[in-house]
Structures are given as structure tokens and as C-alpha cells.
Design a protein around this motif. Structure first.
Motif, PDB file in Angstrom:
ATOM      1  N   MET A 186       0.819  -1.197  -0.050  1.00  0.00           N
ATOM      2  CA  MET A 186       0.082  -0.021   0.090  1.00  0.00           C
ATOM      3  C   MET A 186       0.789   1.306   0.054  1.00  0.00           C
ATOM      4  O   MET A 186       1.818   1.222   0.720  1.00  0.00           O
ATOM      5  N   THR A 187       0.575   2.198  -0.744  1.00  0.00           N
ATOM      6  CA  THR A 187       1.282   3.573  -1.054  1.00  0.00           C
ATOM      7  C   THR A 187       0.211   4.453   0.025  1.00  0.00           C
ATOM      8  O   THR A 187      -1.016   4.572  -0.542  1.00  0.00           O
ATOM      9  N   THR A 188       0.719   5.176   1.210  1.00  0.00           N
ATOM     10  CA  THR A 188      -0.139   5.750   1.857  1.00  0.00           C
ATOM     11  C   THR A 188       0.257   7.190   2.033  1.00  0.00           C
ATOM     12  O   THR A 188       1.531   7.296   2.301  1.00  0.00           O
ATOM     13  N   GLY A 189      -0.540   8.379   1.625  1.00  0.00           N
ATOM     14  CA  GLY A 189      -0.080   9.577   1.274  1.00  0.00           C
ATOM     15  C   GLY A 189      -0.238  10.044   2.946  1.00  0.00           C
ATOM     16  O   GLY A 189      -1.105   9.681   3.629  1.00  0.00           O
ATOM     17  N   TYR A 190       0.357  11.167   3.210  1.00  0.00           N
ATOM     18  CA  TYR A 190       0.640  11.698   4.521  1.00  0.00           C
ATOM     19  C   TYR A 190       0.874  13.310   4.439  1.00  0.00           C
ATOM     20  O   TYR A 190       1.794  13.674   3.902  1.00  0.00           O
ATOM     21  N   VAL A 191      -0.042  13.935   5.181  1.00  0.00           N
ATOM     22  CA  VAL A 191       0.148  15.419   5.218  1.00  0.00           C
ATOM     23  C   VAL A 191       0.431  15.886   6.650  1.00  0.00           C
ATOM     24  O   VAL A 191      -0.190  15.563   7.580  1.00  0.00           O
ATOM     25  N   TRP A 192       1.583  16.562   6.889  1.00  0.00           N
ATOM     26  CA  TRP A 192       1.846  17.255   8.123  1.00  0.00           C
ATOM     27  C   TRP A 192       2.674  18.482   7.763  1.00  0.00           C
ATOM     28  O   TRP A 192       3.330  18.473   6.817  1.00  0.00           O
ATOM     29  N   ASN A 193       2.346  19.717   8.509  1.00  0.00           N
ATOM     30  CA  ASN A 193       3.168  21.012   8.557  1.00  0.00           C
ATOM     31  C   ASN A 193       3.579  21.374   9.635  1.00  0.00           C
ATOM     32  O   ASN A 193       2.521  21.654  10.422  1.00  0.00           O
ATOM     33  N   LEU A 228      -7.506  23.214  25.868  1.00  0.00           N
ATOM     34  CA  LEU A 228      -7.777  22.027  25.579  1.00  0.00           C
ATOM     35  C   LEU A 228      -7.674  21.636  24.017  1.00  0.00           C
ATOM     36  O   LEU A 228      -7.288  20.362  23.697  1.00  0.00           O
ATOM     37  N   ALA A 229      -7.633  22.630  23.105  1.00  0.00           N
ATOM     38  CA  ALA A 229      -7.374  22.476  21.565  1.00  0.00           C
ATOM     39  C   ALA A 229      -6.083  22.645  21.390  1.00  0.00           C
ATOM     40  O   ALA A 229      -5.604  23.373  20.135  1.00  0.00           O
ATOM     41  N   HIS A 230      -5.170  22.727  21.974  1.00  0.00           N
ATOM     42  CA  HIS A 230      -3.630  23.122  22.049  1.00  0.00           C
ATOM     43  C   HIS A 230      -3.029  22.207  20.698  1.00  0.00           C
ATOM     44  O   HIS A 230      -3.277  20.880  21.117  1.00  0.00           O
ATOM     45  N   PRO A 231      -2.462  22.772  20.102  1.00  0.00           N
ATOM     46  CA  PRO A 231      -1.667  21.869  18.834  1.00  0.00           C
ATOM     47  C   PRO A 231      -0.858  20.779  19.288  1.00  0.00           C
ATOM     48  O   PRO A 231      -0.683  20.088  18.656  1.00  0.00           O
ATOM     49  N   ASP A 232      -0.215  20.825  20.411  1.00  0.00           N
ATOM     50  CA  ASP A 232       0.498  20.221  20.918  1.00  0.00           C
ATOM     51  C   ASP A 232       0.016  18.525  20.663  1.00  0.00           C
ATOM     52  O   ASP A 232       0.815  17.439  20.435  1.00  0.00           O
ATOM     53  N   THR A 233      -1.253  18.542  20.775  1.00  0.00           N
ATOM     54  CA  THR A 233      -1.729  16.960  20.718  1.00  0.00           C
ATOM     55  C   THR A 233      -1.600  16.285  19.154  1.00  0.00           C
ATOM     56  O   THR A 233      -1.300  15.271  19.197  1.00  0.00           O
ATOM     57  N   LYS A 234      -1.669  17.383  18.295  1.00  0.00           N
ATOM     58  CA  LYS A 234      -1.587  17.167  16.954  1.00  0.00           C
ATOM     59  C   LYS A 234      -0.200  16.806  16.605  1.00  0.00           C
ATOM     60  O   LYS A 234       0.462  15.702  16.024  1.00  0.00           O
ATOM     61  N   ARG A 235       0.738  17.528  17.195  1.00  0.00           N
ATOM     62  CA  ARG A 235       2.101  17.568  16.930  1.00  0.00           C
ATOM     63  C   ARG A 235       2.864  16.342  17.791  1.00  0.00           C
ATOM     64  O   ARG A 235       3.518  15.568  17.045  1.00  0.00           O
ATOM     65  N   ARG A 236       1.976  15.848  18.705  1.00  0.00           N
ATOM     66  CA  ARG A 236       2.714  14.571  19.434  1.00  0.00           C
ATOM     67  C   ARG A 236       2.287  13.201  18.599  1.00  0.00           C
ATOM     68  O   ARG A 236       3.056  12.444  18.570  1.00  0.00           O
ATOM     69  N   PHE A 237       1.001  13.463  17.953  1.00  0.00           N
ATOM     70  CA  PHE A 237       0.385  12.507  17.148  1.00  0.00           C
ATOM     71  C   PHE A 237       1.848  12.385  15.781  1.00  0.00           C
ATOM     72  O   PHE A 237       2.287  11.328  15.745  1.00  0.00           O
ATOM     73  N   HIS A 238       2.100  13.515  15.299  1.00  0.00           N
ATOM     74  CA  HIS A 238       3.098  13.501  14.236  1.00  0.00           C
ATOM     75  C   HIS A 238       4.422  12.878  14.739  1.00  0.00           C
ATOM     76  O   HIS A 238       4.946  12.071  14.040  1.00  0.00           O
ATOM     77  N   GLU A 239       4.794  13.091  15.953  1.00  0.00           N
ATOM     78  CA  GLU A 239       6.006  12.784  16.350  1.00  0.00           C
ATOM     79  C   GLU A 239       6.144  11.362  16.583  1.00  0.00           C
ATOM     80  O   GLU A 239       7.145  10.620  16.396  1.00  0.00           O
ATOM     81  N   LEU A 240       5.050  10.886  17.122  1.00  0.00           N
ATOM     82  CA  LEU A 240       5.068   9.466  17.255  1.00  0.00           C
ATOM     83  C   LEU A 240       5.095   8.551  15.967  1.00  0.00           C
ATOM     84  O   LEU A 240       5.677   7.699  15.915  1.00  0.00           O
ATOM     85  N   GLY A 259      -4.711   7.703   2.321  1.00  0.00           N
ATOM     86  CA  GLY A 259      -3.940   8.710   3.016  1.00  0.00           C
ATOM     87  C   GLY A 259      -4.734   9.471   4.138  1.00  0.00           C
ATOM     88  O   GLY A 259      -5.803   9.175   4.245  1.00  0.00           O
ATOM     89  N   TYR A 260      -3.576   9.937   4.732  1.00  0.00           N
ATOM     90  CA  TYR A 260      -4.076  10.575   5.991  1.00  0.00           C
ATOM     91  C   TYR A 260      -3.635  12.223   5.951  1.00  0.00           C
ATOM     92  O   TYR A 260      -2.208  12.389   5.911  1.00  0.00           O
ATOM     93  N   ALA A 261      -4.311  13.054   6.161  1.00  0.00           N
ATOM     94  CA  ALA A 261      -3.867  14.434   6.330  1.00  0.00           C
ATOM     95  C   ALA A 261      -4.050  14.953   7.778  1.00  0.00           C
ATOM     96  O   ALA A 261      -5.292  15.250   8.302  1.00  0.00           O
ATOM     97  N   LEU A 262      -3.130  15.182   8.409  1.00  0.00           N
ATOM     98  CA  LEU A 262      -3.057  15.602   9.714  1.00  0.00           C
ATOM     99  C   LEU A 262      -2.924  16.691   9.914  1.00  0.00           C
ATOM    100  O   LEU A 262      -1.735  17.428   9.929  1.00  0.00           O
ATOM    101  N   VAL A 263      -3.870  17.395   9.593  1.00  0.00           N
ATOM    102  CA  VAL A 263      -4.086  18.891   9.513  1.00  0.00           C
ATOM    103  C   VAL A 263      -4.564  19.535  10.701  1.00  0.00           C
ATOM    104  O   VAL A 263      -5.289  18.772  11.566  1.00  0.00           O
ATOM    105  N   PHE A 278      -8.509  10.325   4.712  1.00  0.00           N
ATOM    106  CA  PHE A 278      -8.801  10.557   6.083  1.00  0.00           C
ATOM    107  C   PHE A 278      -8.209  12.173   6.636  1.00  0.00           C
ATOM    108  O   PHE A 278      -7.105  12.530   6.069  1.00  0.00           O
ATOM    109  N   VAL A 279      -9.009  12.936   7.012  1.00  0.00           N
ATOM    110  CA  VAL A 279      -8.624  14.152   7.309  1.00  0.00           C
ATOM    111  C   VAL A 279      -8.950  14.463   8.712  1.00  0.00           C
ATOM    112  O   VAL A 279     -10.059  14.171   9.282  1.00  0.00           O
TER     113      VAL A 279
END
Ligand code: ZN
Length: 375
Positions: free
Chosen positions: A1-8, A37-49, A133-137, A306-307
Motif C-alpha cells: 500500500m502507498t499511503t499519503g501523509y500530510v503534516w506541516n 484543550l485544543a492546544h496544537p501539541d496534541t496533533k504535534r505529538r501524533f506526528h512525532e509518534l 492517505g491521512y492529512a494530519l491537518v 482521512f482528514v
């Protein structure tokens, strides 16, 4: 499988201010706090994992490009866009629209980059350059209506991507499956009278927004029947969510026959989320993902994107996201450090009142048919 991934990196710079859920307010005792509660660190931690797990090396990285004004205006009013741009230029930024969705100076640029990430992923999926793919936006999007942002959402990323798929890529039918725990009211609002975009929202009943997401909200005019709301009682876990998939979501998708499936993927239905009361585990999210991949393979040559939407547990969101991305890559579920705790709390049993809520939504399937769109 080729899975696309977006993070910035800038997704991790979305500034939600010094409040917790509401802006800090010394007159009412709402103290400033380092982590909204919506601090972006939650998403950043996802990306880092994802990076540390080694999966990042196996993903097809897609560069996010900011959505254009034309992209945004396919689903939002010019007044909303103008107001966000204007507030974004203020020294301390502004608010997306409801007074509890703050953004910092330059918040417009980050929100446009978030919507653009969803577009870029859809572009690659539809072109067949990736299998899925997954867009971690970030910021998220599904609460943003045509006319306003709300619930931490500035622009409706998934809807902007759906409109792009239709208007630019020429797809006829797009389905949005929203498993964020809150009602996808903005996505529903945008497509409420349009039978070419089926919106399905699975959410905790009356969690957010207040008074929104009833089964009776079914669309209007030509769009009647193409908004499906599946409200679940608090405490619903893996068993209830999988039953929803098998009994409602998959049959609805089979009827609708989409050309593309978009998953509005929040992780706030998780066992550990502070902004809802559901009990889905990382293993549950993996199984939900497998169901979606299988139905996409059946119906639309596997075209699925997935978005990212909400998810407010900085501890658990990264592992839920990891489980989903492993599934996209075709990897089996691997227990994570929380699995021994979250898997023993009863969410894997379908309770009678949960089954009753799911049964009650079954009549909503009757009106969904791809035939009526083309005919
Ligand atoms: Zn949510």
C-alpha cells in the motif's frame, strides 16, 4: 500500500490562546493556563509518534500548499473569509466566530494551509498516486458552517476538499463519514441541500454543538435524505461504533455509491478524551479504519482520504492515530502502552440502549440512493 501523509510544522503553531475551553476571564474565575484543550501539541505529538515509530519513512509525504481564496469560497461566504483575513492581521489575532475559537496573528495562513493539506491529499488519492492517505491537518474543520467558524474550526477542510474533488477533479459523488465525537454540523450545513455529497455524522448525542445532530436533521430539497445523523449515548465504545459501521454506515455507502470517501477523523470519541464521554480504543479505531478501507475498495477503487478533526487527549490521540495509519499501510494492530487499561473497561460489549439508538437510525438509510442523483 502507498499511503499519503500530510503534516506541516505550522499546524503545530495554531495559537489557541491562554484559556482552557473558554478564553481566560479573571472576572469569572477562568484562569489562564498553558494548554488550551485544543492546544496544537496534541496533533504535534501524533506526528512525532508517527516519526519515531518509523512509519514516517514508509509514508508518501505530501507537501501542504495553502488553499486559495477560490478553494475556500467554494464552501464559505465571502464575508466569513474576509472577516478571518481581517482578524488574522490584528496584533493578537481573532476568533473563528463563536468567541471560543481563538487564533493568533497569521491564523488565516495556518487555516488556509490546513484546508490546503486536505485538498493536496485528495488530489493525490484521486490521481492514483497514493492508494489512500491521512492529512494530519490543524486547525480542524467540521464545525465551520458556510458563514462562520466555531468549535475551534476556522474553515471546513473536509468540505473544501470535497468541493475541490467535485468541481476541479470532476467527481460526481463524495461521501463524508465523520467519526469525530461531536456533530459535524458545519459539513452538514454546507451540503444540506446537495444530493451529491452524502454526510454521515456519528456523534455523542447532544455533546456539541448544543441542540444539534438529531436524527431528524435529514437534509432539505434535493438533498433530503443525504444528511445522516447517528447520535449515540454517552459511554458507547468499540462495539457500538463497529455496529454503527456494519448496520448503518456501510449500507448507506453501498446505496450512495460514492466516487470518493472522506473520513472526518477525530479521536475525541476515545476512552481518554476530556471533551466527550465515549469509550473507543486505539484497537477500535484500527477496526473502524479497516471497515472503511474495505468498503472503499468495494465501491470506489479504494479512493479514501482521512482528514484530521478533533481529539483532545495529548496522551492517547497519538496512539489512536498511529493505529489508524498502521491500518492504512496494511499493518496489523499492535497493542500500545494504554491497551491493557482501556481494553478492560467494557466498551467492547454492545449494550441494549446503544443497540436501540442504532436501530432507531436505520430508517434513515431508505432515502440514500445514487440512482436518484444521476436520474
Ligand atoms: Zn470533536
Amino acid at each position: 500500500m502507498t499511503t499519503g501523509y500530510v503534516w506541516n510544522t505550522r499546524y503545530g503553531w495554531a495559537d489557541t490562546g491562554s484559556g482552557s475551553l473558554f478564553p481566560s476571564d479573571a472576572t469569572t474565575g477562568l484562569q489562564p493556563i498553558g494548554h488550551h484543550l485544543a492546544h496544537p501539541d496534541t496533533k504535534r505529538r501524533f506526528h512525532e509518534l508517527i516519526a519515531v515509530s518509523g512509519l514516517l519513512d514508509r509514508l508518501h509525504t505530501i507537501r501542504a500548499v495553502a488553499a486559495t481564496e477560490e478553494d475556500i469560497l467554494r464552501v464559505h461566504t465571502p464575508q466569513h473569509l474576509a472577516r478571518i483575513m481581517e482578524e488574522s492581521r490584528q496584533p493578537k489575532g481573532g476568533d473563528a466566530g463563536d468567541g471560543t475559537s481563538p487564533f493568533g496573528r497569521g491564523g488565516y495562513e495556518i487555516a488556509a494551509l490546513s484546508a490546503g493539506g486536505a485538498i493536496q491529499l485528495v488530489d493525490q488519492v484521486v490521481a492514483g498516486r497514493v492508494d489512500n492517505g491521512y492529512a494530519l491537518v490543524n486547525p480542524p474543520g467540521h464545525h465551520a458552517t458556510r458563514a462562520t467558524g466555531m468549535g475551534f474550526c476556522v474553515f471546513n477542510n473536509v468540505s473544501i476538499a470535497a468541493a475541490y474533488a467535485k468541481d476541479v477533479l470532476g467527481l460526481e459523488r463524495v461521501a463524508v463519514v465523520d467519526w469525530d465525537v461531536h456533530h459535524g454540523n458545519g459539513t452538514q450545513d454546507i451540503w444540506y441541500s446537495d444530493p451529491t455529497v452524502l454526510t454521515i455524522s456519528i456523534h455523542q448525542h447532544l455533546c456539541f454543538p448544543p441542540g444539534s445532530g438529531y436524527r431528524e436533521e435529514r437534509g432539505t430539497g434535493a438533498g433530503e435524505g443525504y444528511s445522516i445523523n447517528i447520535p449515540l449515548p454517552p459511554g458507547s465504545g468499540d462495539a457500538a461504533y463497529l455496529q454503527v459501521m456494519d448496520q448503518l454506515v456501510i449500507p448507506a455507502l453501498r446505496e450512495f455509491r460514492p466516487d470518493l470517501i472522506l473520513v472526518a477523523s477525530g479521536f475525541d470519541a476515545s476512552m481518554m478524551d476530556p471533551l466527550a464521554r465515549q469509550m473507543v480504543t486505539s484497537a477500535g479505531f484500527a477496526r473502524l479504519t479497516r471497515r472503511m478501507l474495505d468498503i472503499a475498495a468495494d465501491l470506489c477503487d479504494g479512493r479514501i482520504a482521512f482528514v484530521q478533526e478533533g481529539g483532545y487527549s495529548p496522551h492517547y490521540v497519538p496512539f489512536c492515530g498511529l493505529a489508524v495509519i498502521r491500518e492504512l499501510l496494511g499493518e496489523p494492530f499492535e497493542p500500545d502502552p494504554y491497551t491493557p487499561i482501556v481494553s478492560t473497561q467494557g466498551g467492547d460489549v454492545l449494550l441494549d440502549h446503544e443497540a436501540a439508538a442504532i436501530d432507531a437510525a436505520e430508517p434513515l438509510l431508505g432515502a440514500v440512493s445514487g440512482e436518484s442523483v444521476s436520474g
